[in-house]
Design a protein around this motif. Structure first.
Motif, PDB file in Angstrom:
ATOM      1  N   ASP A 171     -29.370 -23.321 -29.022  1.00  0.00           N
ATOM      2  CA  ASP A 171     -29.074 -21.894 -29.014  1.00  0.00           C
ATOM      3  C   ASP A 171     -27.623 -21.687 -29.449  1.00  0.00           C
ATOM      4  O   ASP A 171     -26.950 -22.632 -29.892  1.00  0.00           O
ATOM      5  CB  ASP A 171     -29.341 -21.300 -27.626  1.00  0.00           C
ATOM      6  N   LYS A 172     -27.131 -20.473 -29.302  1.00  0.00           N
ATOM      7  CA  LYS A 172     -25.770 -20.169 -29.754  1.00  0.00           C
ATOM      8  C   LYS A 172     -24.748 -21.037 -29.033  1.00  0.00           C
ATOM      9  O   LYS A 172     -23.809 -21.553 -29.644  1.00  0.00           O
ATOM     10  CB  LYS A 172     -25.475 -18.687 -29.514  1.00  0.00           C
ATOM     11  N   GLU A 173     -24.941 -21.213 -27.744  1.00  0.00           N
ATOM     12  CA  GLU A 173     -24.012 -22.047 -26.975  1.00  0.00           C
ATOM     13  C   GLU A 173     -24.121 -23.507 -27.409  1.00  0.00           C
ATOM     14  O   GLU A 173     -23.123 -24.211 -27.534  1.00  0.00           O
ATOM     15  CB  GLU A 173     -24.300 -21.917 -25.479  1.00  0.00           C
ATOM     16  N   GLY A 174     -25.348 -23.972 -27.642  1.00  0.00           N
ATOM     17  CA  GLY A 174     -25.548 -25.351 -28.042  1.00  0.00           C
ATOM     18  C   GLY A 174     -24.887 -25.676 -29.367  1.00  0.00           C
ATOM     19  O   GLY A 174     -24.435 -26.806 -29.589  1.00  0.00           O
ATOM     20  N   ARG A 175     -24.793 -24.690 -30.244  1.00  0.00           N
ATOM     21  CA  ARG A 175     -24.183 -24.917 -31.549  1.00  0.00           C
ATOM     22  C   ARG A 175     -22.678 -25.124 -31.459  1.00  0.00           C
ATOM     23  O   ARG A 175     -22.049 -25.527 -32.445  1.00  0.00           O
ATOM     24  CB  ARG A 175     -24.506 -23.759 -32.495  1.00  0.00           C
ATOM     25  N   THR A 176     -22.093 -24.852 -30.319  1.00  0.00           N
ATOM     26  CA  THR A 176     -20.671 -25.135 -30.131  1.00  0.00           C
ATOM     27  C   THR A 176     -20.433 -26.578 -29.691  1.00  0.00           C
ATOM     28  O   THR A 176     -19.291 -27.033 -29.673  1.00  0.00           O
ATOM     29  CB  THR A 176     -20.060 -24.196 -29.073  1.00  0.00           C
ATOM     30  N   SER A 177     -21.498 -27.269 -29.332  1.00  0.00           N
ATOM     31  CA  SER A 177     -21.374 -28.664 -28.882  1.00  0.00           C
ATOM     32  C   SER A 177     -21.506 -29.607 -30.068  1.00  0.00           C
ATOM     33  O   SER A 177     -22.515 -29.603 -30.777  1.00  0.00           O
ATOM     34  CB  SER A 177     -22.464 -28.981 -27.851  1.00  0.00           C
ATOM     35  N   GLN A 178     -20.487 -30.422 -30.286  1.00  0.00           N
ATOM     36  CA  GLN A 178     -20.528 -31.377 -31.391  1.00  0.00           C
ATOM     37  C   GLN A 178     -21.654 -32.385 -31.207  1.00  0.00           C
ATOM     38  O   GLN A 178     -22.342 -32.750 -32.166  1.00  0.00           O
ATOM     39  CB  GLN A 178     -19.185 -32.108 -31.488  1.00  0.00           C
ATOM     40  N   THR A 179     -21.853 -32.827 -29.970  1.00  0.00           N
ATOM     41  CA  THR A 179     -22.888 -33.828 -29.713  1.00  0.00           C
ATOM     42  C   THR A 179     -24.280 -33.267 -29.973  1.00  0.00           C
ATOM     43  O   THR A 179     -25.118 -33.919 -30.608  1.00  0.00           O
ATOM     44  CB  THR A 179     -22.788 -34.329 -28.260  1.00  0.00           C
ATOM     45  N   VAL A 180     -24.531 -32.054 -29.498  1.00  0.00           N
ATOM     46  CA  VAL A 180     -25.835 -31.422 -29.726  1.00  0.00           C
ATOM     47  C   VAL A 180     -26.075 -31.231 -31.219  1.00  0.00           C
ATOM     48  O   VAL A 180     -27.166 -31.525 -31.742  1.00  0.00           O
ATOM     49  CB  VAL A 180     -25.921 -30.077 -28.976  1.00  0.00           C
ATOM     50  N   CYS A 181     -25.059 -30.746 -31.912  1.00  0.00           N
ATOM     51  CA  CYS A 181     -25.218 -30.509 -33.352  1.00  0.00           C
ATOM     52  C   CYS A 181     -25.435 -31.808 -34.099  1.00  0.00           C
ATOM     53  O   CYS A 181     -26.221 -31.861 -35.060  1.00  0.00           O
ATOM     54  CB  CYS A 181     -23.990 -29.783 -33.898  1.00  0.00           C
TER      55      CYS A 181
END
Length: 463
Positions: free
Chosen positions: A101-111
């Motif tokens: 989600d929008k918050e997840g896209r701020t995480s380098q690891t998730v991306c």
């Protein structure tokens, strides 16, 4: 089983470690691995079992193995399930399962994880777009280059990397050591090379080296390896015999060997040793001679360094390749020139015992370690290990059963598998809960008993 337990397993190689699970699979015990995942909550069993089932095309079974771990809400298991779905051809389900989600896209690891999944699914444009906001991180740039390999997006990748490569050059010009962009030049050259623009890659990176516009030795090494891959030996020789010889001479010698010029490579390195007795030169030549089956020559090259403070860098590279060749290992360790120095005696004693055990001379091996005990390892476990190496599996198992500690039961696992008792090996192996409790007790005991320096570090080994 909960997320805390699973995270502890993953972070500490707890439960049945990946090496042990692979050992079971190598011996044909996939069903036992699946059962351990189901009954004991063993994460590495679930992970490896799912991978093996996918390899066999049994995707439904793989999902069934993974589902209890996914149900805990642990993200790592969720990514593993997405990978199974993708391999099963259920691409939309895989991507929807972990789409950030929008918050997840701020995480380098998730991306990073989602970009890798997108690339596997053929959605390379979307994968690149996801990584763009994070390209200030060197490891994200590396991911970008890796996931776009062979995907026909090299021009866009070059456009994205170019500003970071220029930032590295600019930083060097200004006398700044901005390591955040230090990898960009070699990545730029790597993409140019795979795009078929080899001459351009060599020209650009070579100019950076000539003008000293780079930040780390990794860039220099990348340039030398680029020259070697494309047979530019004259340019590589010039680089390797200049001020950067300590870093790249061995790459030139290796390139000569790769081009069928082994004798010339040996001469180059021997001449370098005669002119500048560098540990790296001796280590490379000695290890190379060993690979060529010239053990005596390898020892002769390395031996002068055994009395130096870093003698381990010369003795170790000869020892480790011989672990499965005990006769030659024993010959090395009993060679009159092979004398340990500066507190490294314990290594030679253990290595000698291991070599003797490998030759079936168990009692001699045990006598060596009993004469030179290691205060940090239980002598019963050492004895059992030597018995196992010598092929005395029943005796080794008896020693470990009698000891009965957590560590002994961990060591007993492999012995039992080798005896054909894999099911018992799993049952006997400590559970995750037992391992965690044991580590906690050990940590508490160390905190209570170990005298500390003013900076908080222990005064006694292990420091």
């Amino acid at each position: 089983m909960n997320t805390d337990d699973l995270a502890w397993q993953a972070g500490n190689y707890g439960g049945l470690s990946p090496r042990k699970v692979d050992f079971l699979l190598e011996h044909g015990h996939l069903d036992l691995v699946i059962r351990a995942a189901e009954e004991r909550g063993e994460w590495f069993c679930a992970e490896r079992a799912a991978q093996e089932l996918c390899r066999l095309g049994e995707f439904v079974r793989a999902l069934k193995v993974m589902e209890p771990f996914v149900a805990t809400g642990w993200r790592t298991a969720l990514w593993a399930k997405a990978d199974i779905l993708l391999r099963a051809g259920r691409t939309d389900e895989a991507l929807d399962l972990v789409r950030p989600d929008k918050e997840g896209r701020t995480s380098q690891t998730v991306c990073r994880h989602f970009a890798e999944l997108l690339a596997k699914a053929g959605c390379v444009y979307e994968a690149i777009d996801l990584l763009v906001p994070h390209l200030g991180e060197s490891w994200i740039r590396t991911v970008l280059v890796e996931i776009t390999e062979g995907q026909e997006h090299d021009e866009r990748v070059l456009d994205l990397i170019a500003p970071h490569a220029e930032a590295a050059r600019r930083a060097r010009d200004e006398g700044r050591w901005d390591y955040s962009c230090s990898d960009a030049q070699e990545l730029q050259a790597r993409v140019l090379e795979r795009a078929g623009r080899v001459d351009e890659a060599i020209r650009i990176l070579g100019q950076d080296i000539t003008e000293n516009r780079y930040l780390t030795q990794n860039t220099l090494t990348a340039y030398a390896e680029l020259l070697a891959r494309h047979g530019r030996l004259d340019e590589l020789r010039e680089l390797a015999t200049g001020q950067d010889a300590h870093t790249v001479l061995h790459l030139y010698a290796r390139a000569l060997r790769d081009h069928g010029r082994a004798a010339e490579a040996e001469t180059v390195m021997r001449d370098a040793i005669a002119a500048d007795d560098c540990v790296g030169y001796r280590a490379w030549l000695s290890a190379t001679l060993l690979r060529d089956g010239r053990l005596d020559d390898a020892i002769t090259v390395a031996e002068p360094g055994f009395s130096w403070y870093d003698c381990f860098n010369l003795l170790g590279p000869l020892v480790y390749p011989l672990f499965d060749r005990p006769e030659e290992l024993l010959y090395l360790l009993e060679h009159p020139l092979t004398v340990p120095h500066h507190g490294h005696e314990e290594f030679q004693h253990w290595w000698r015992a291991f070599a003797l055990a490998g030759l079936g001379r168990a009692e001699e091996a045990i006598a060596v370690v009993e004469a030179h005990p290691d205060p940090w390892i239980d002598p019963c476990i050492v004895r059992a290990g030597l018995l196992s190496t010598a092929g005395h599996l029943a005796a080794a198992a008896a020693e470990l059963r009698d000891l009965g500690t957590i560590e002994a039961r961990e060591e007993l696992f492999e012995v039992l598998v080798r005896q054909g008792q894999a099911a018992e090996a799993i049952v006997t192996h400590p559970t995750v809960a037992e391992q965690r409790a044991a580590k906690q007790r050990a940590a508490e005991a160390k905190t209570e008993s170990a005298p500390l320096r003013e900076d908080g570090y222990s005064l006694e080994p292990p420091f």
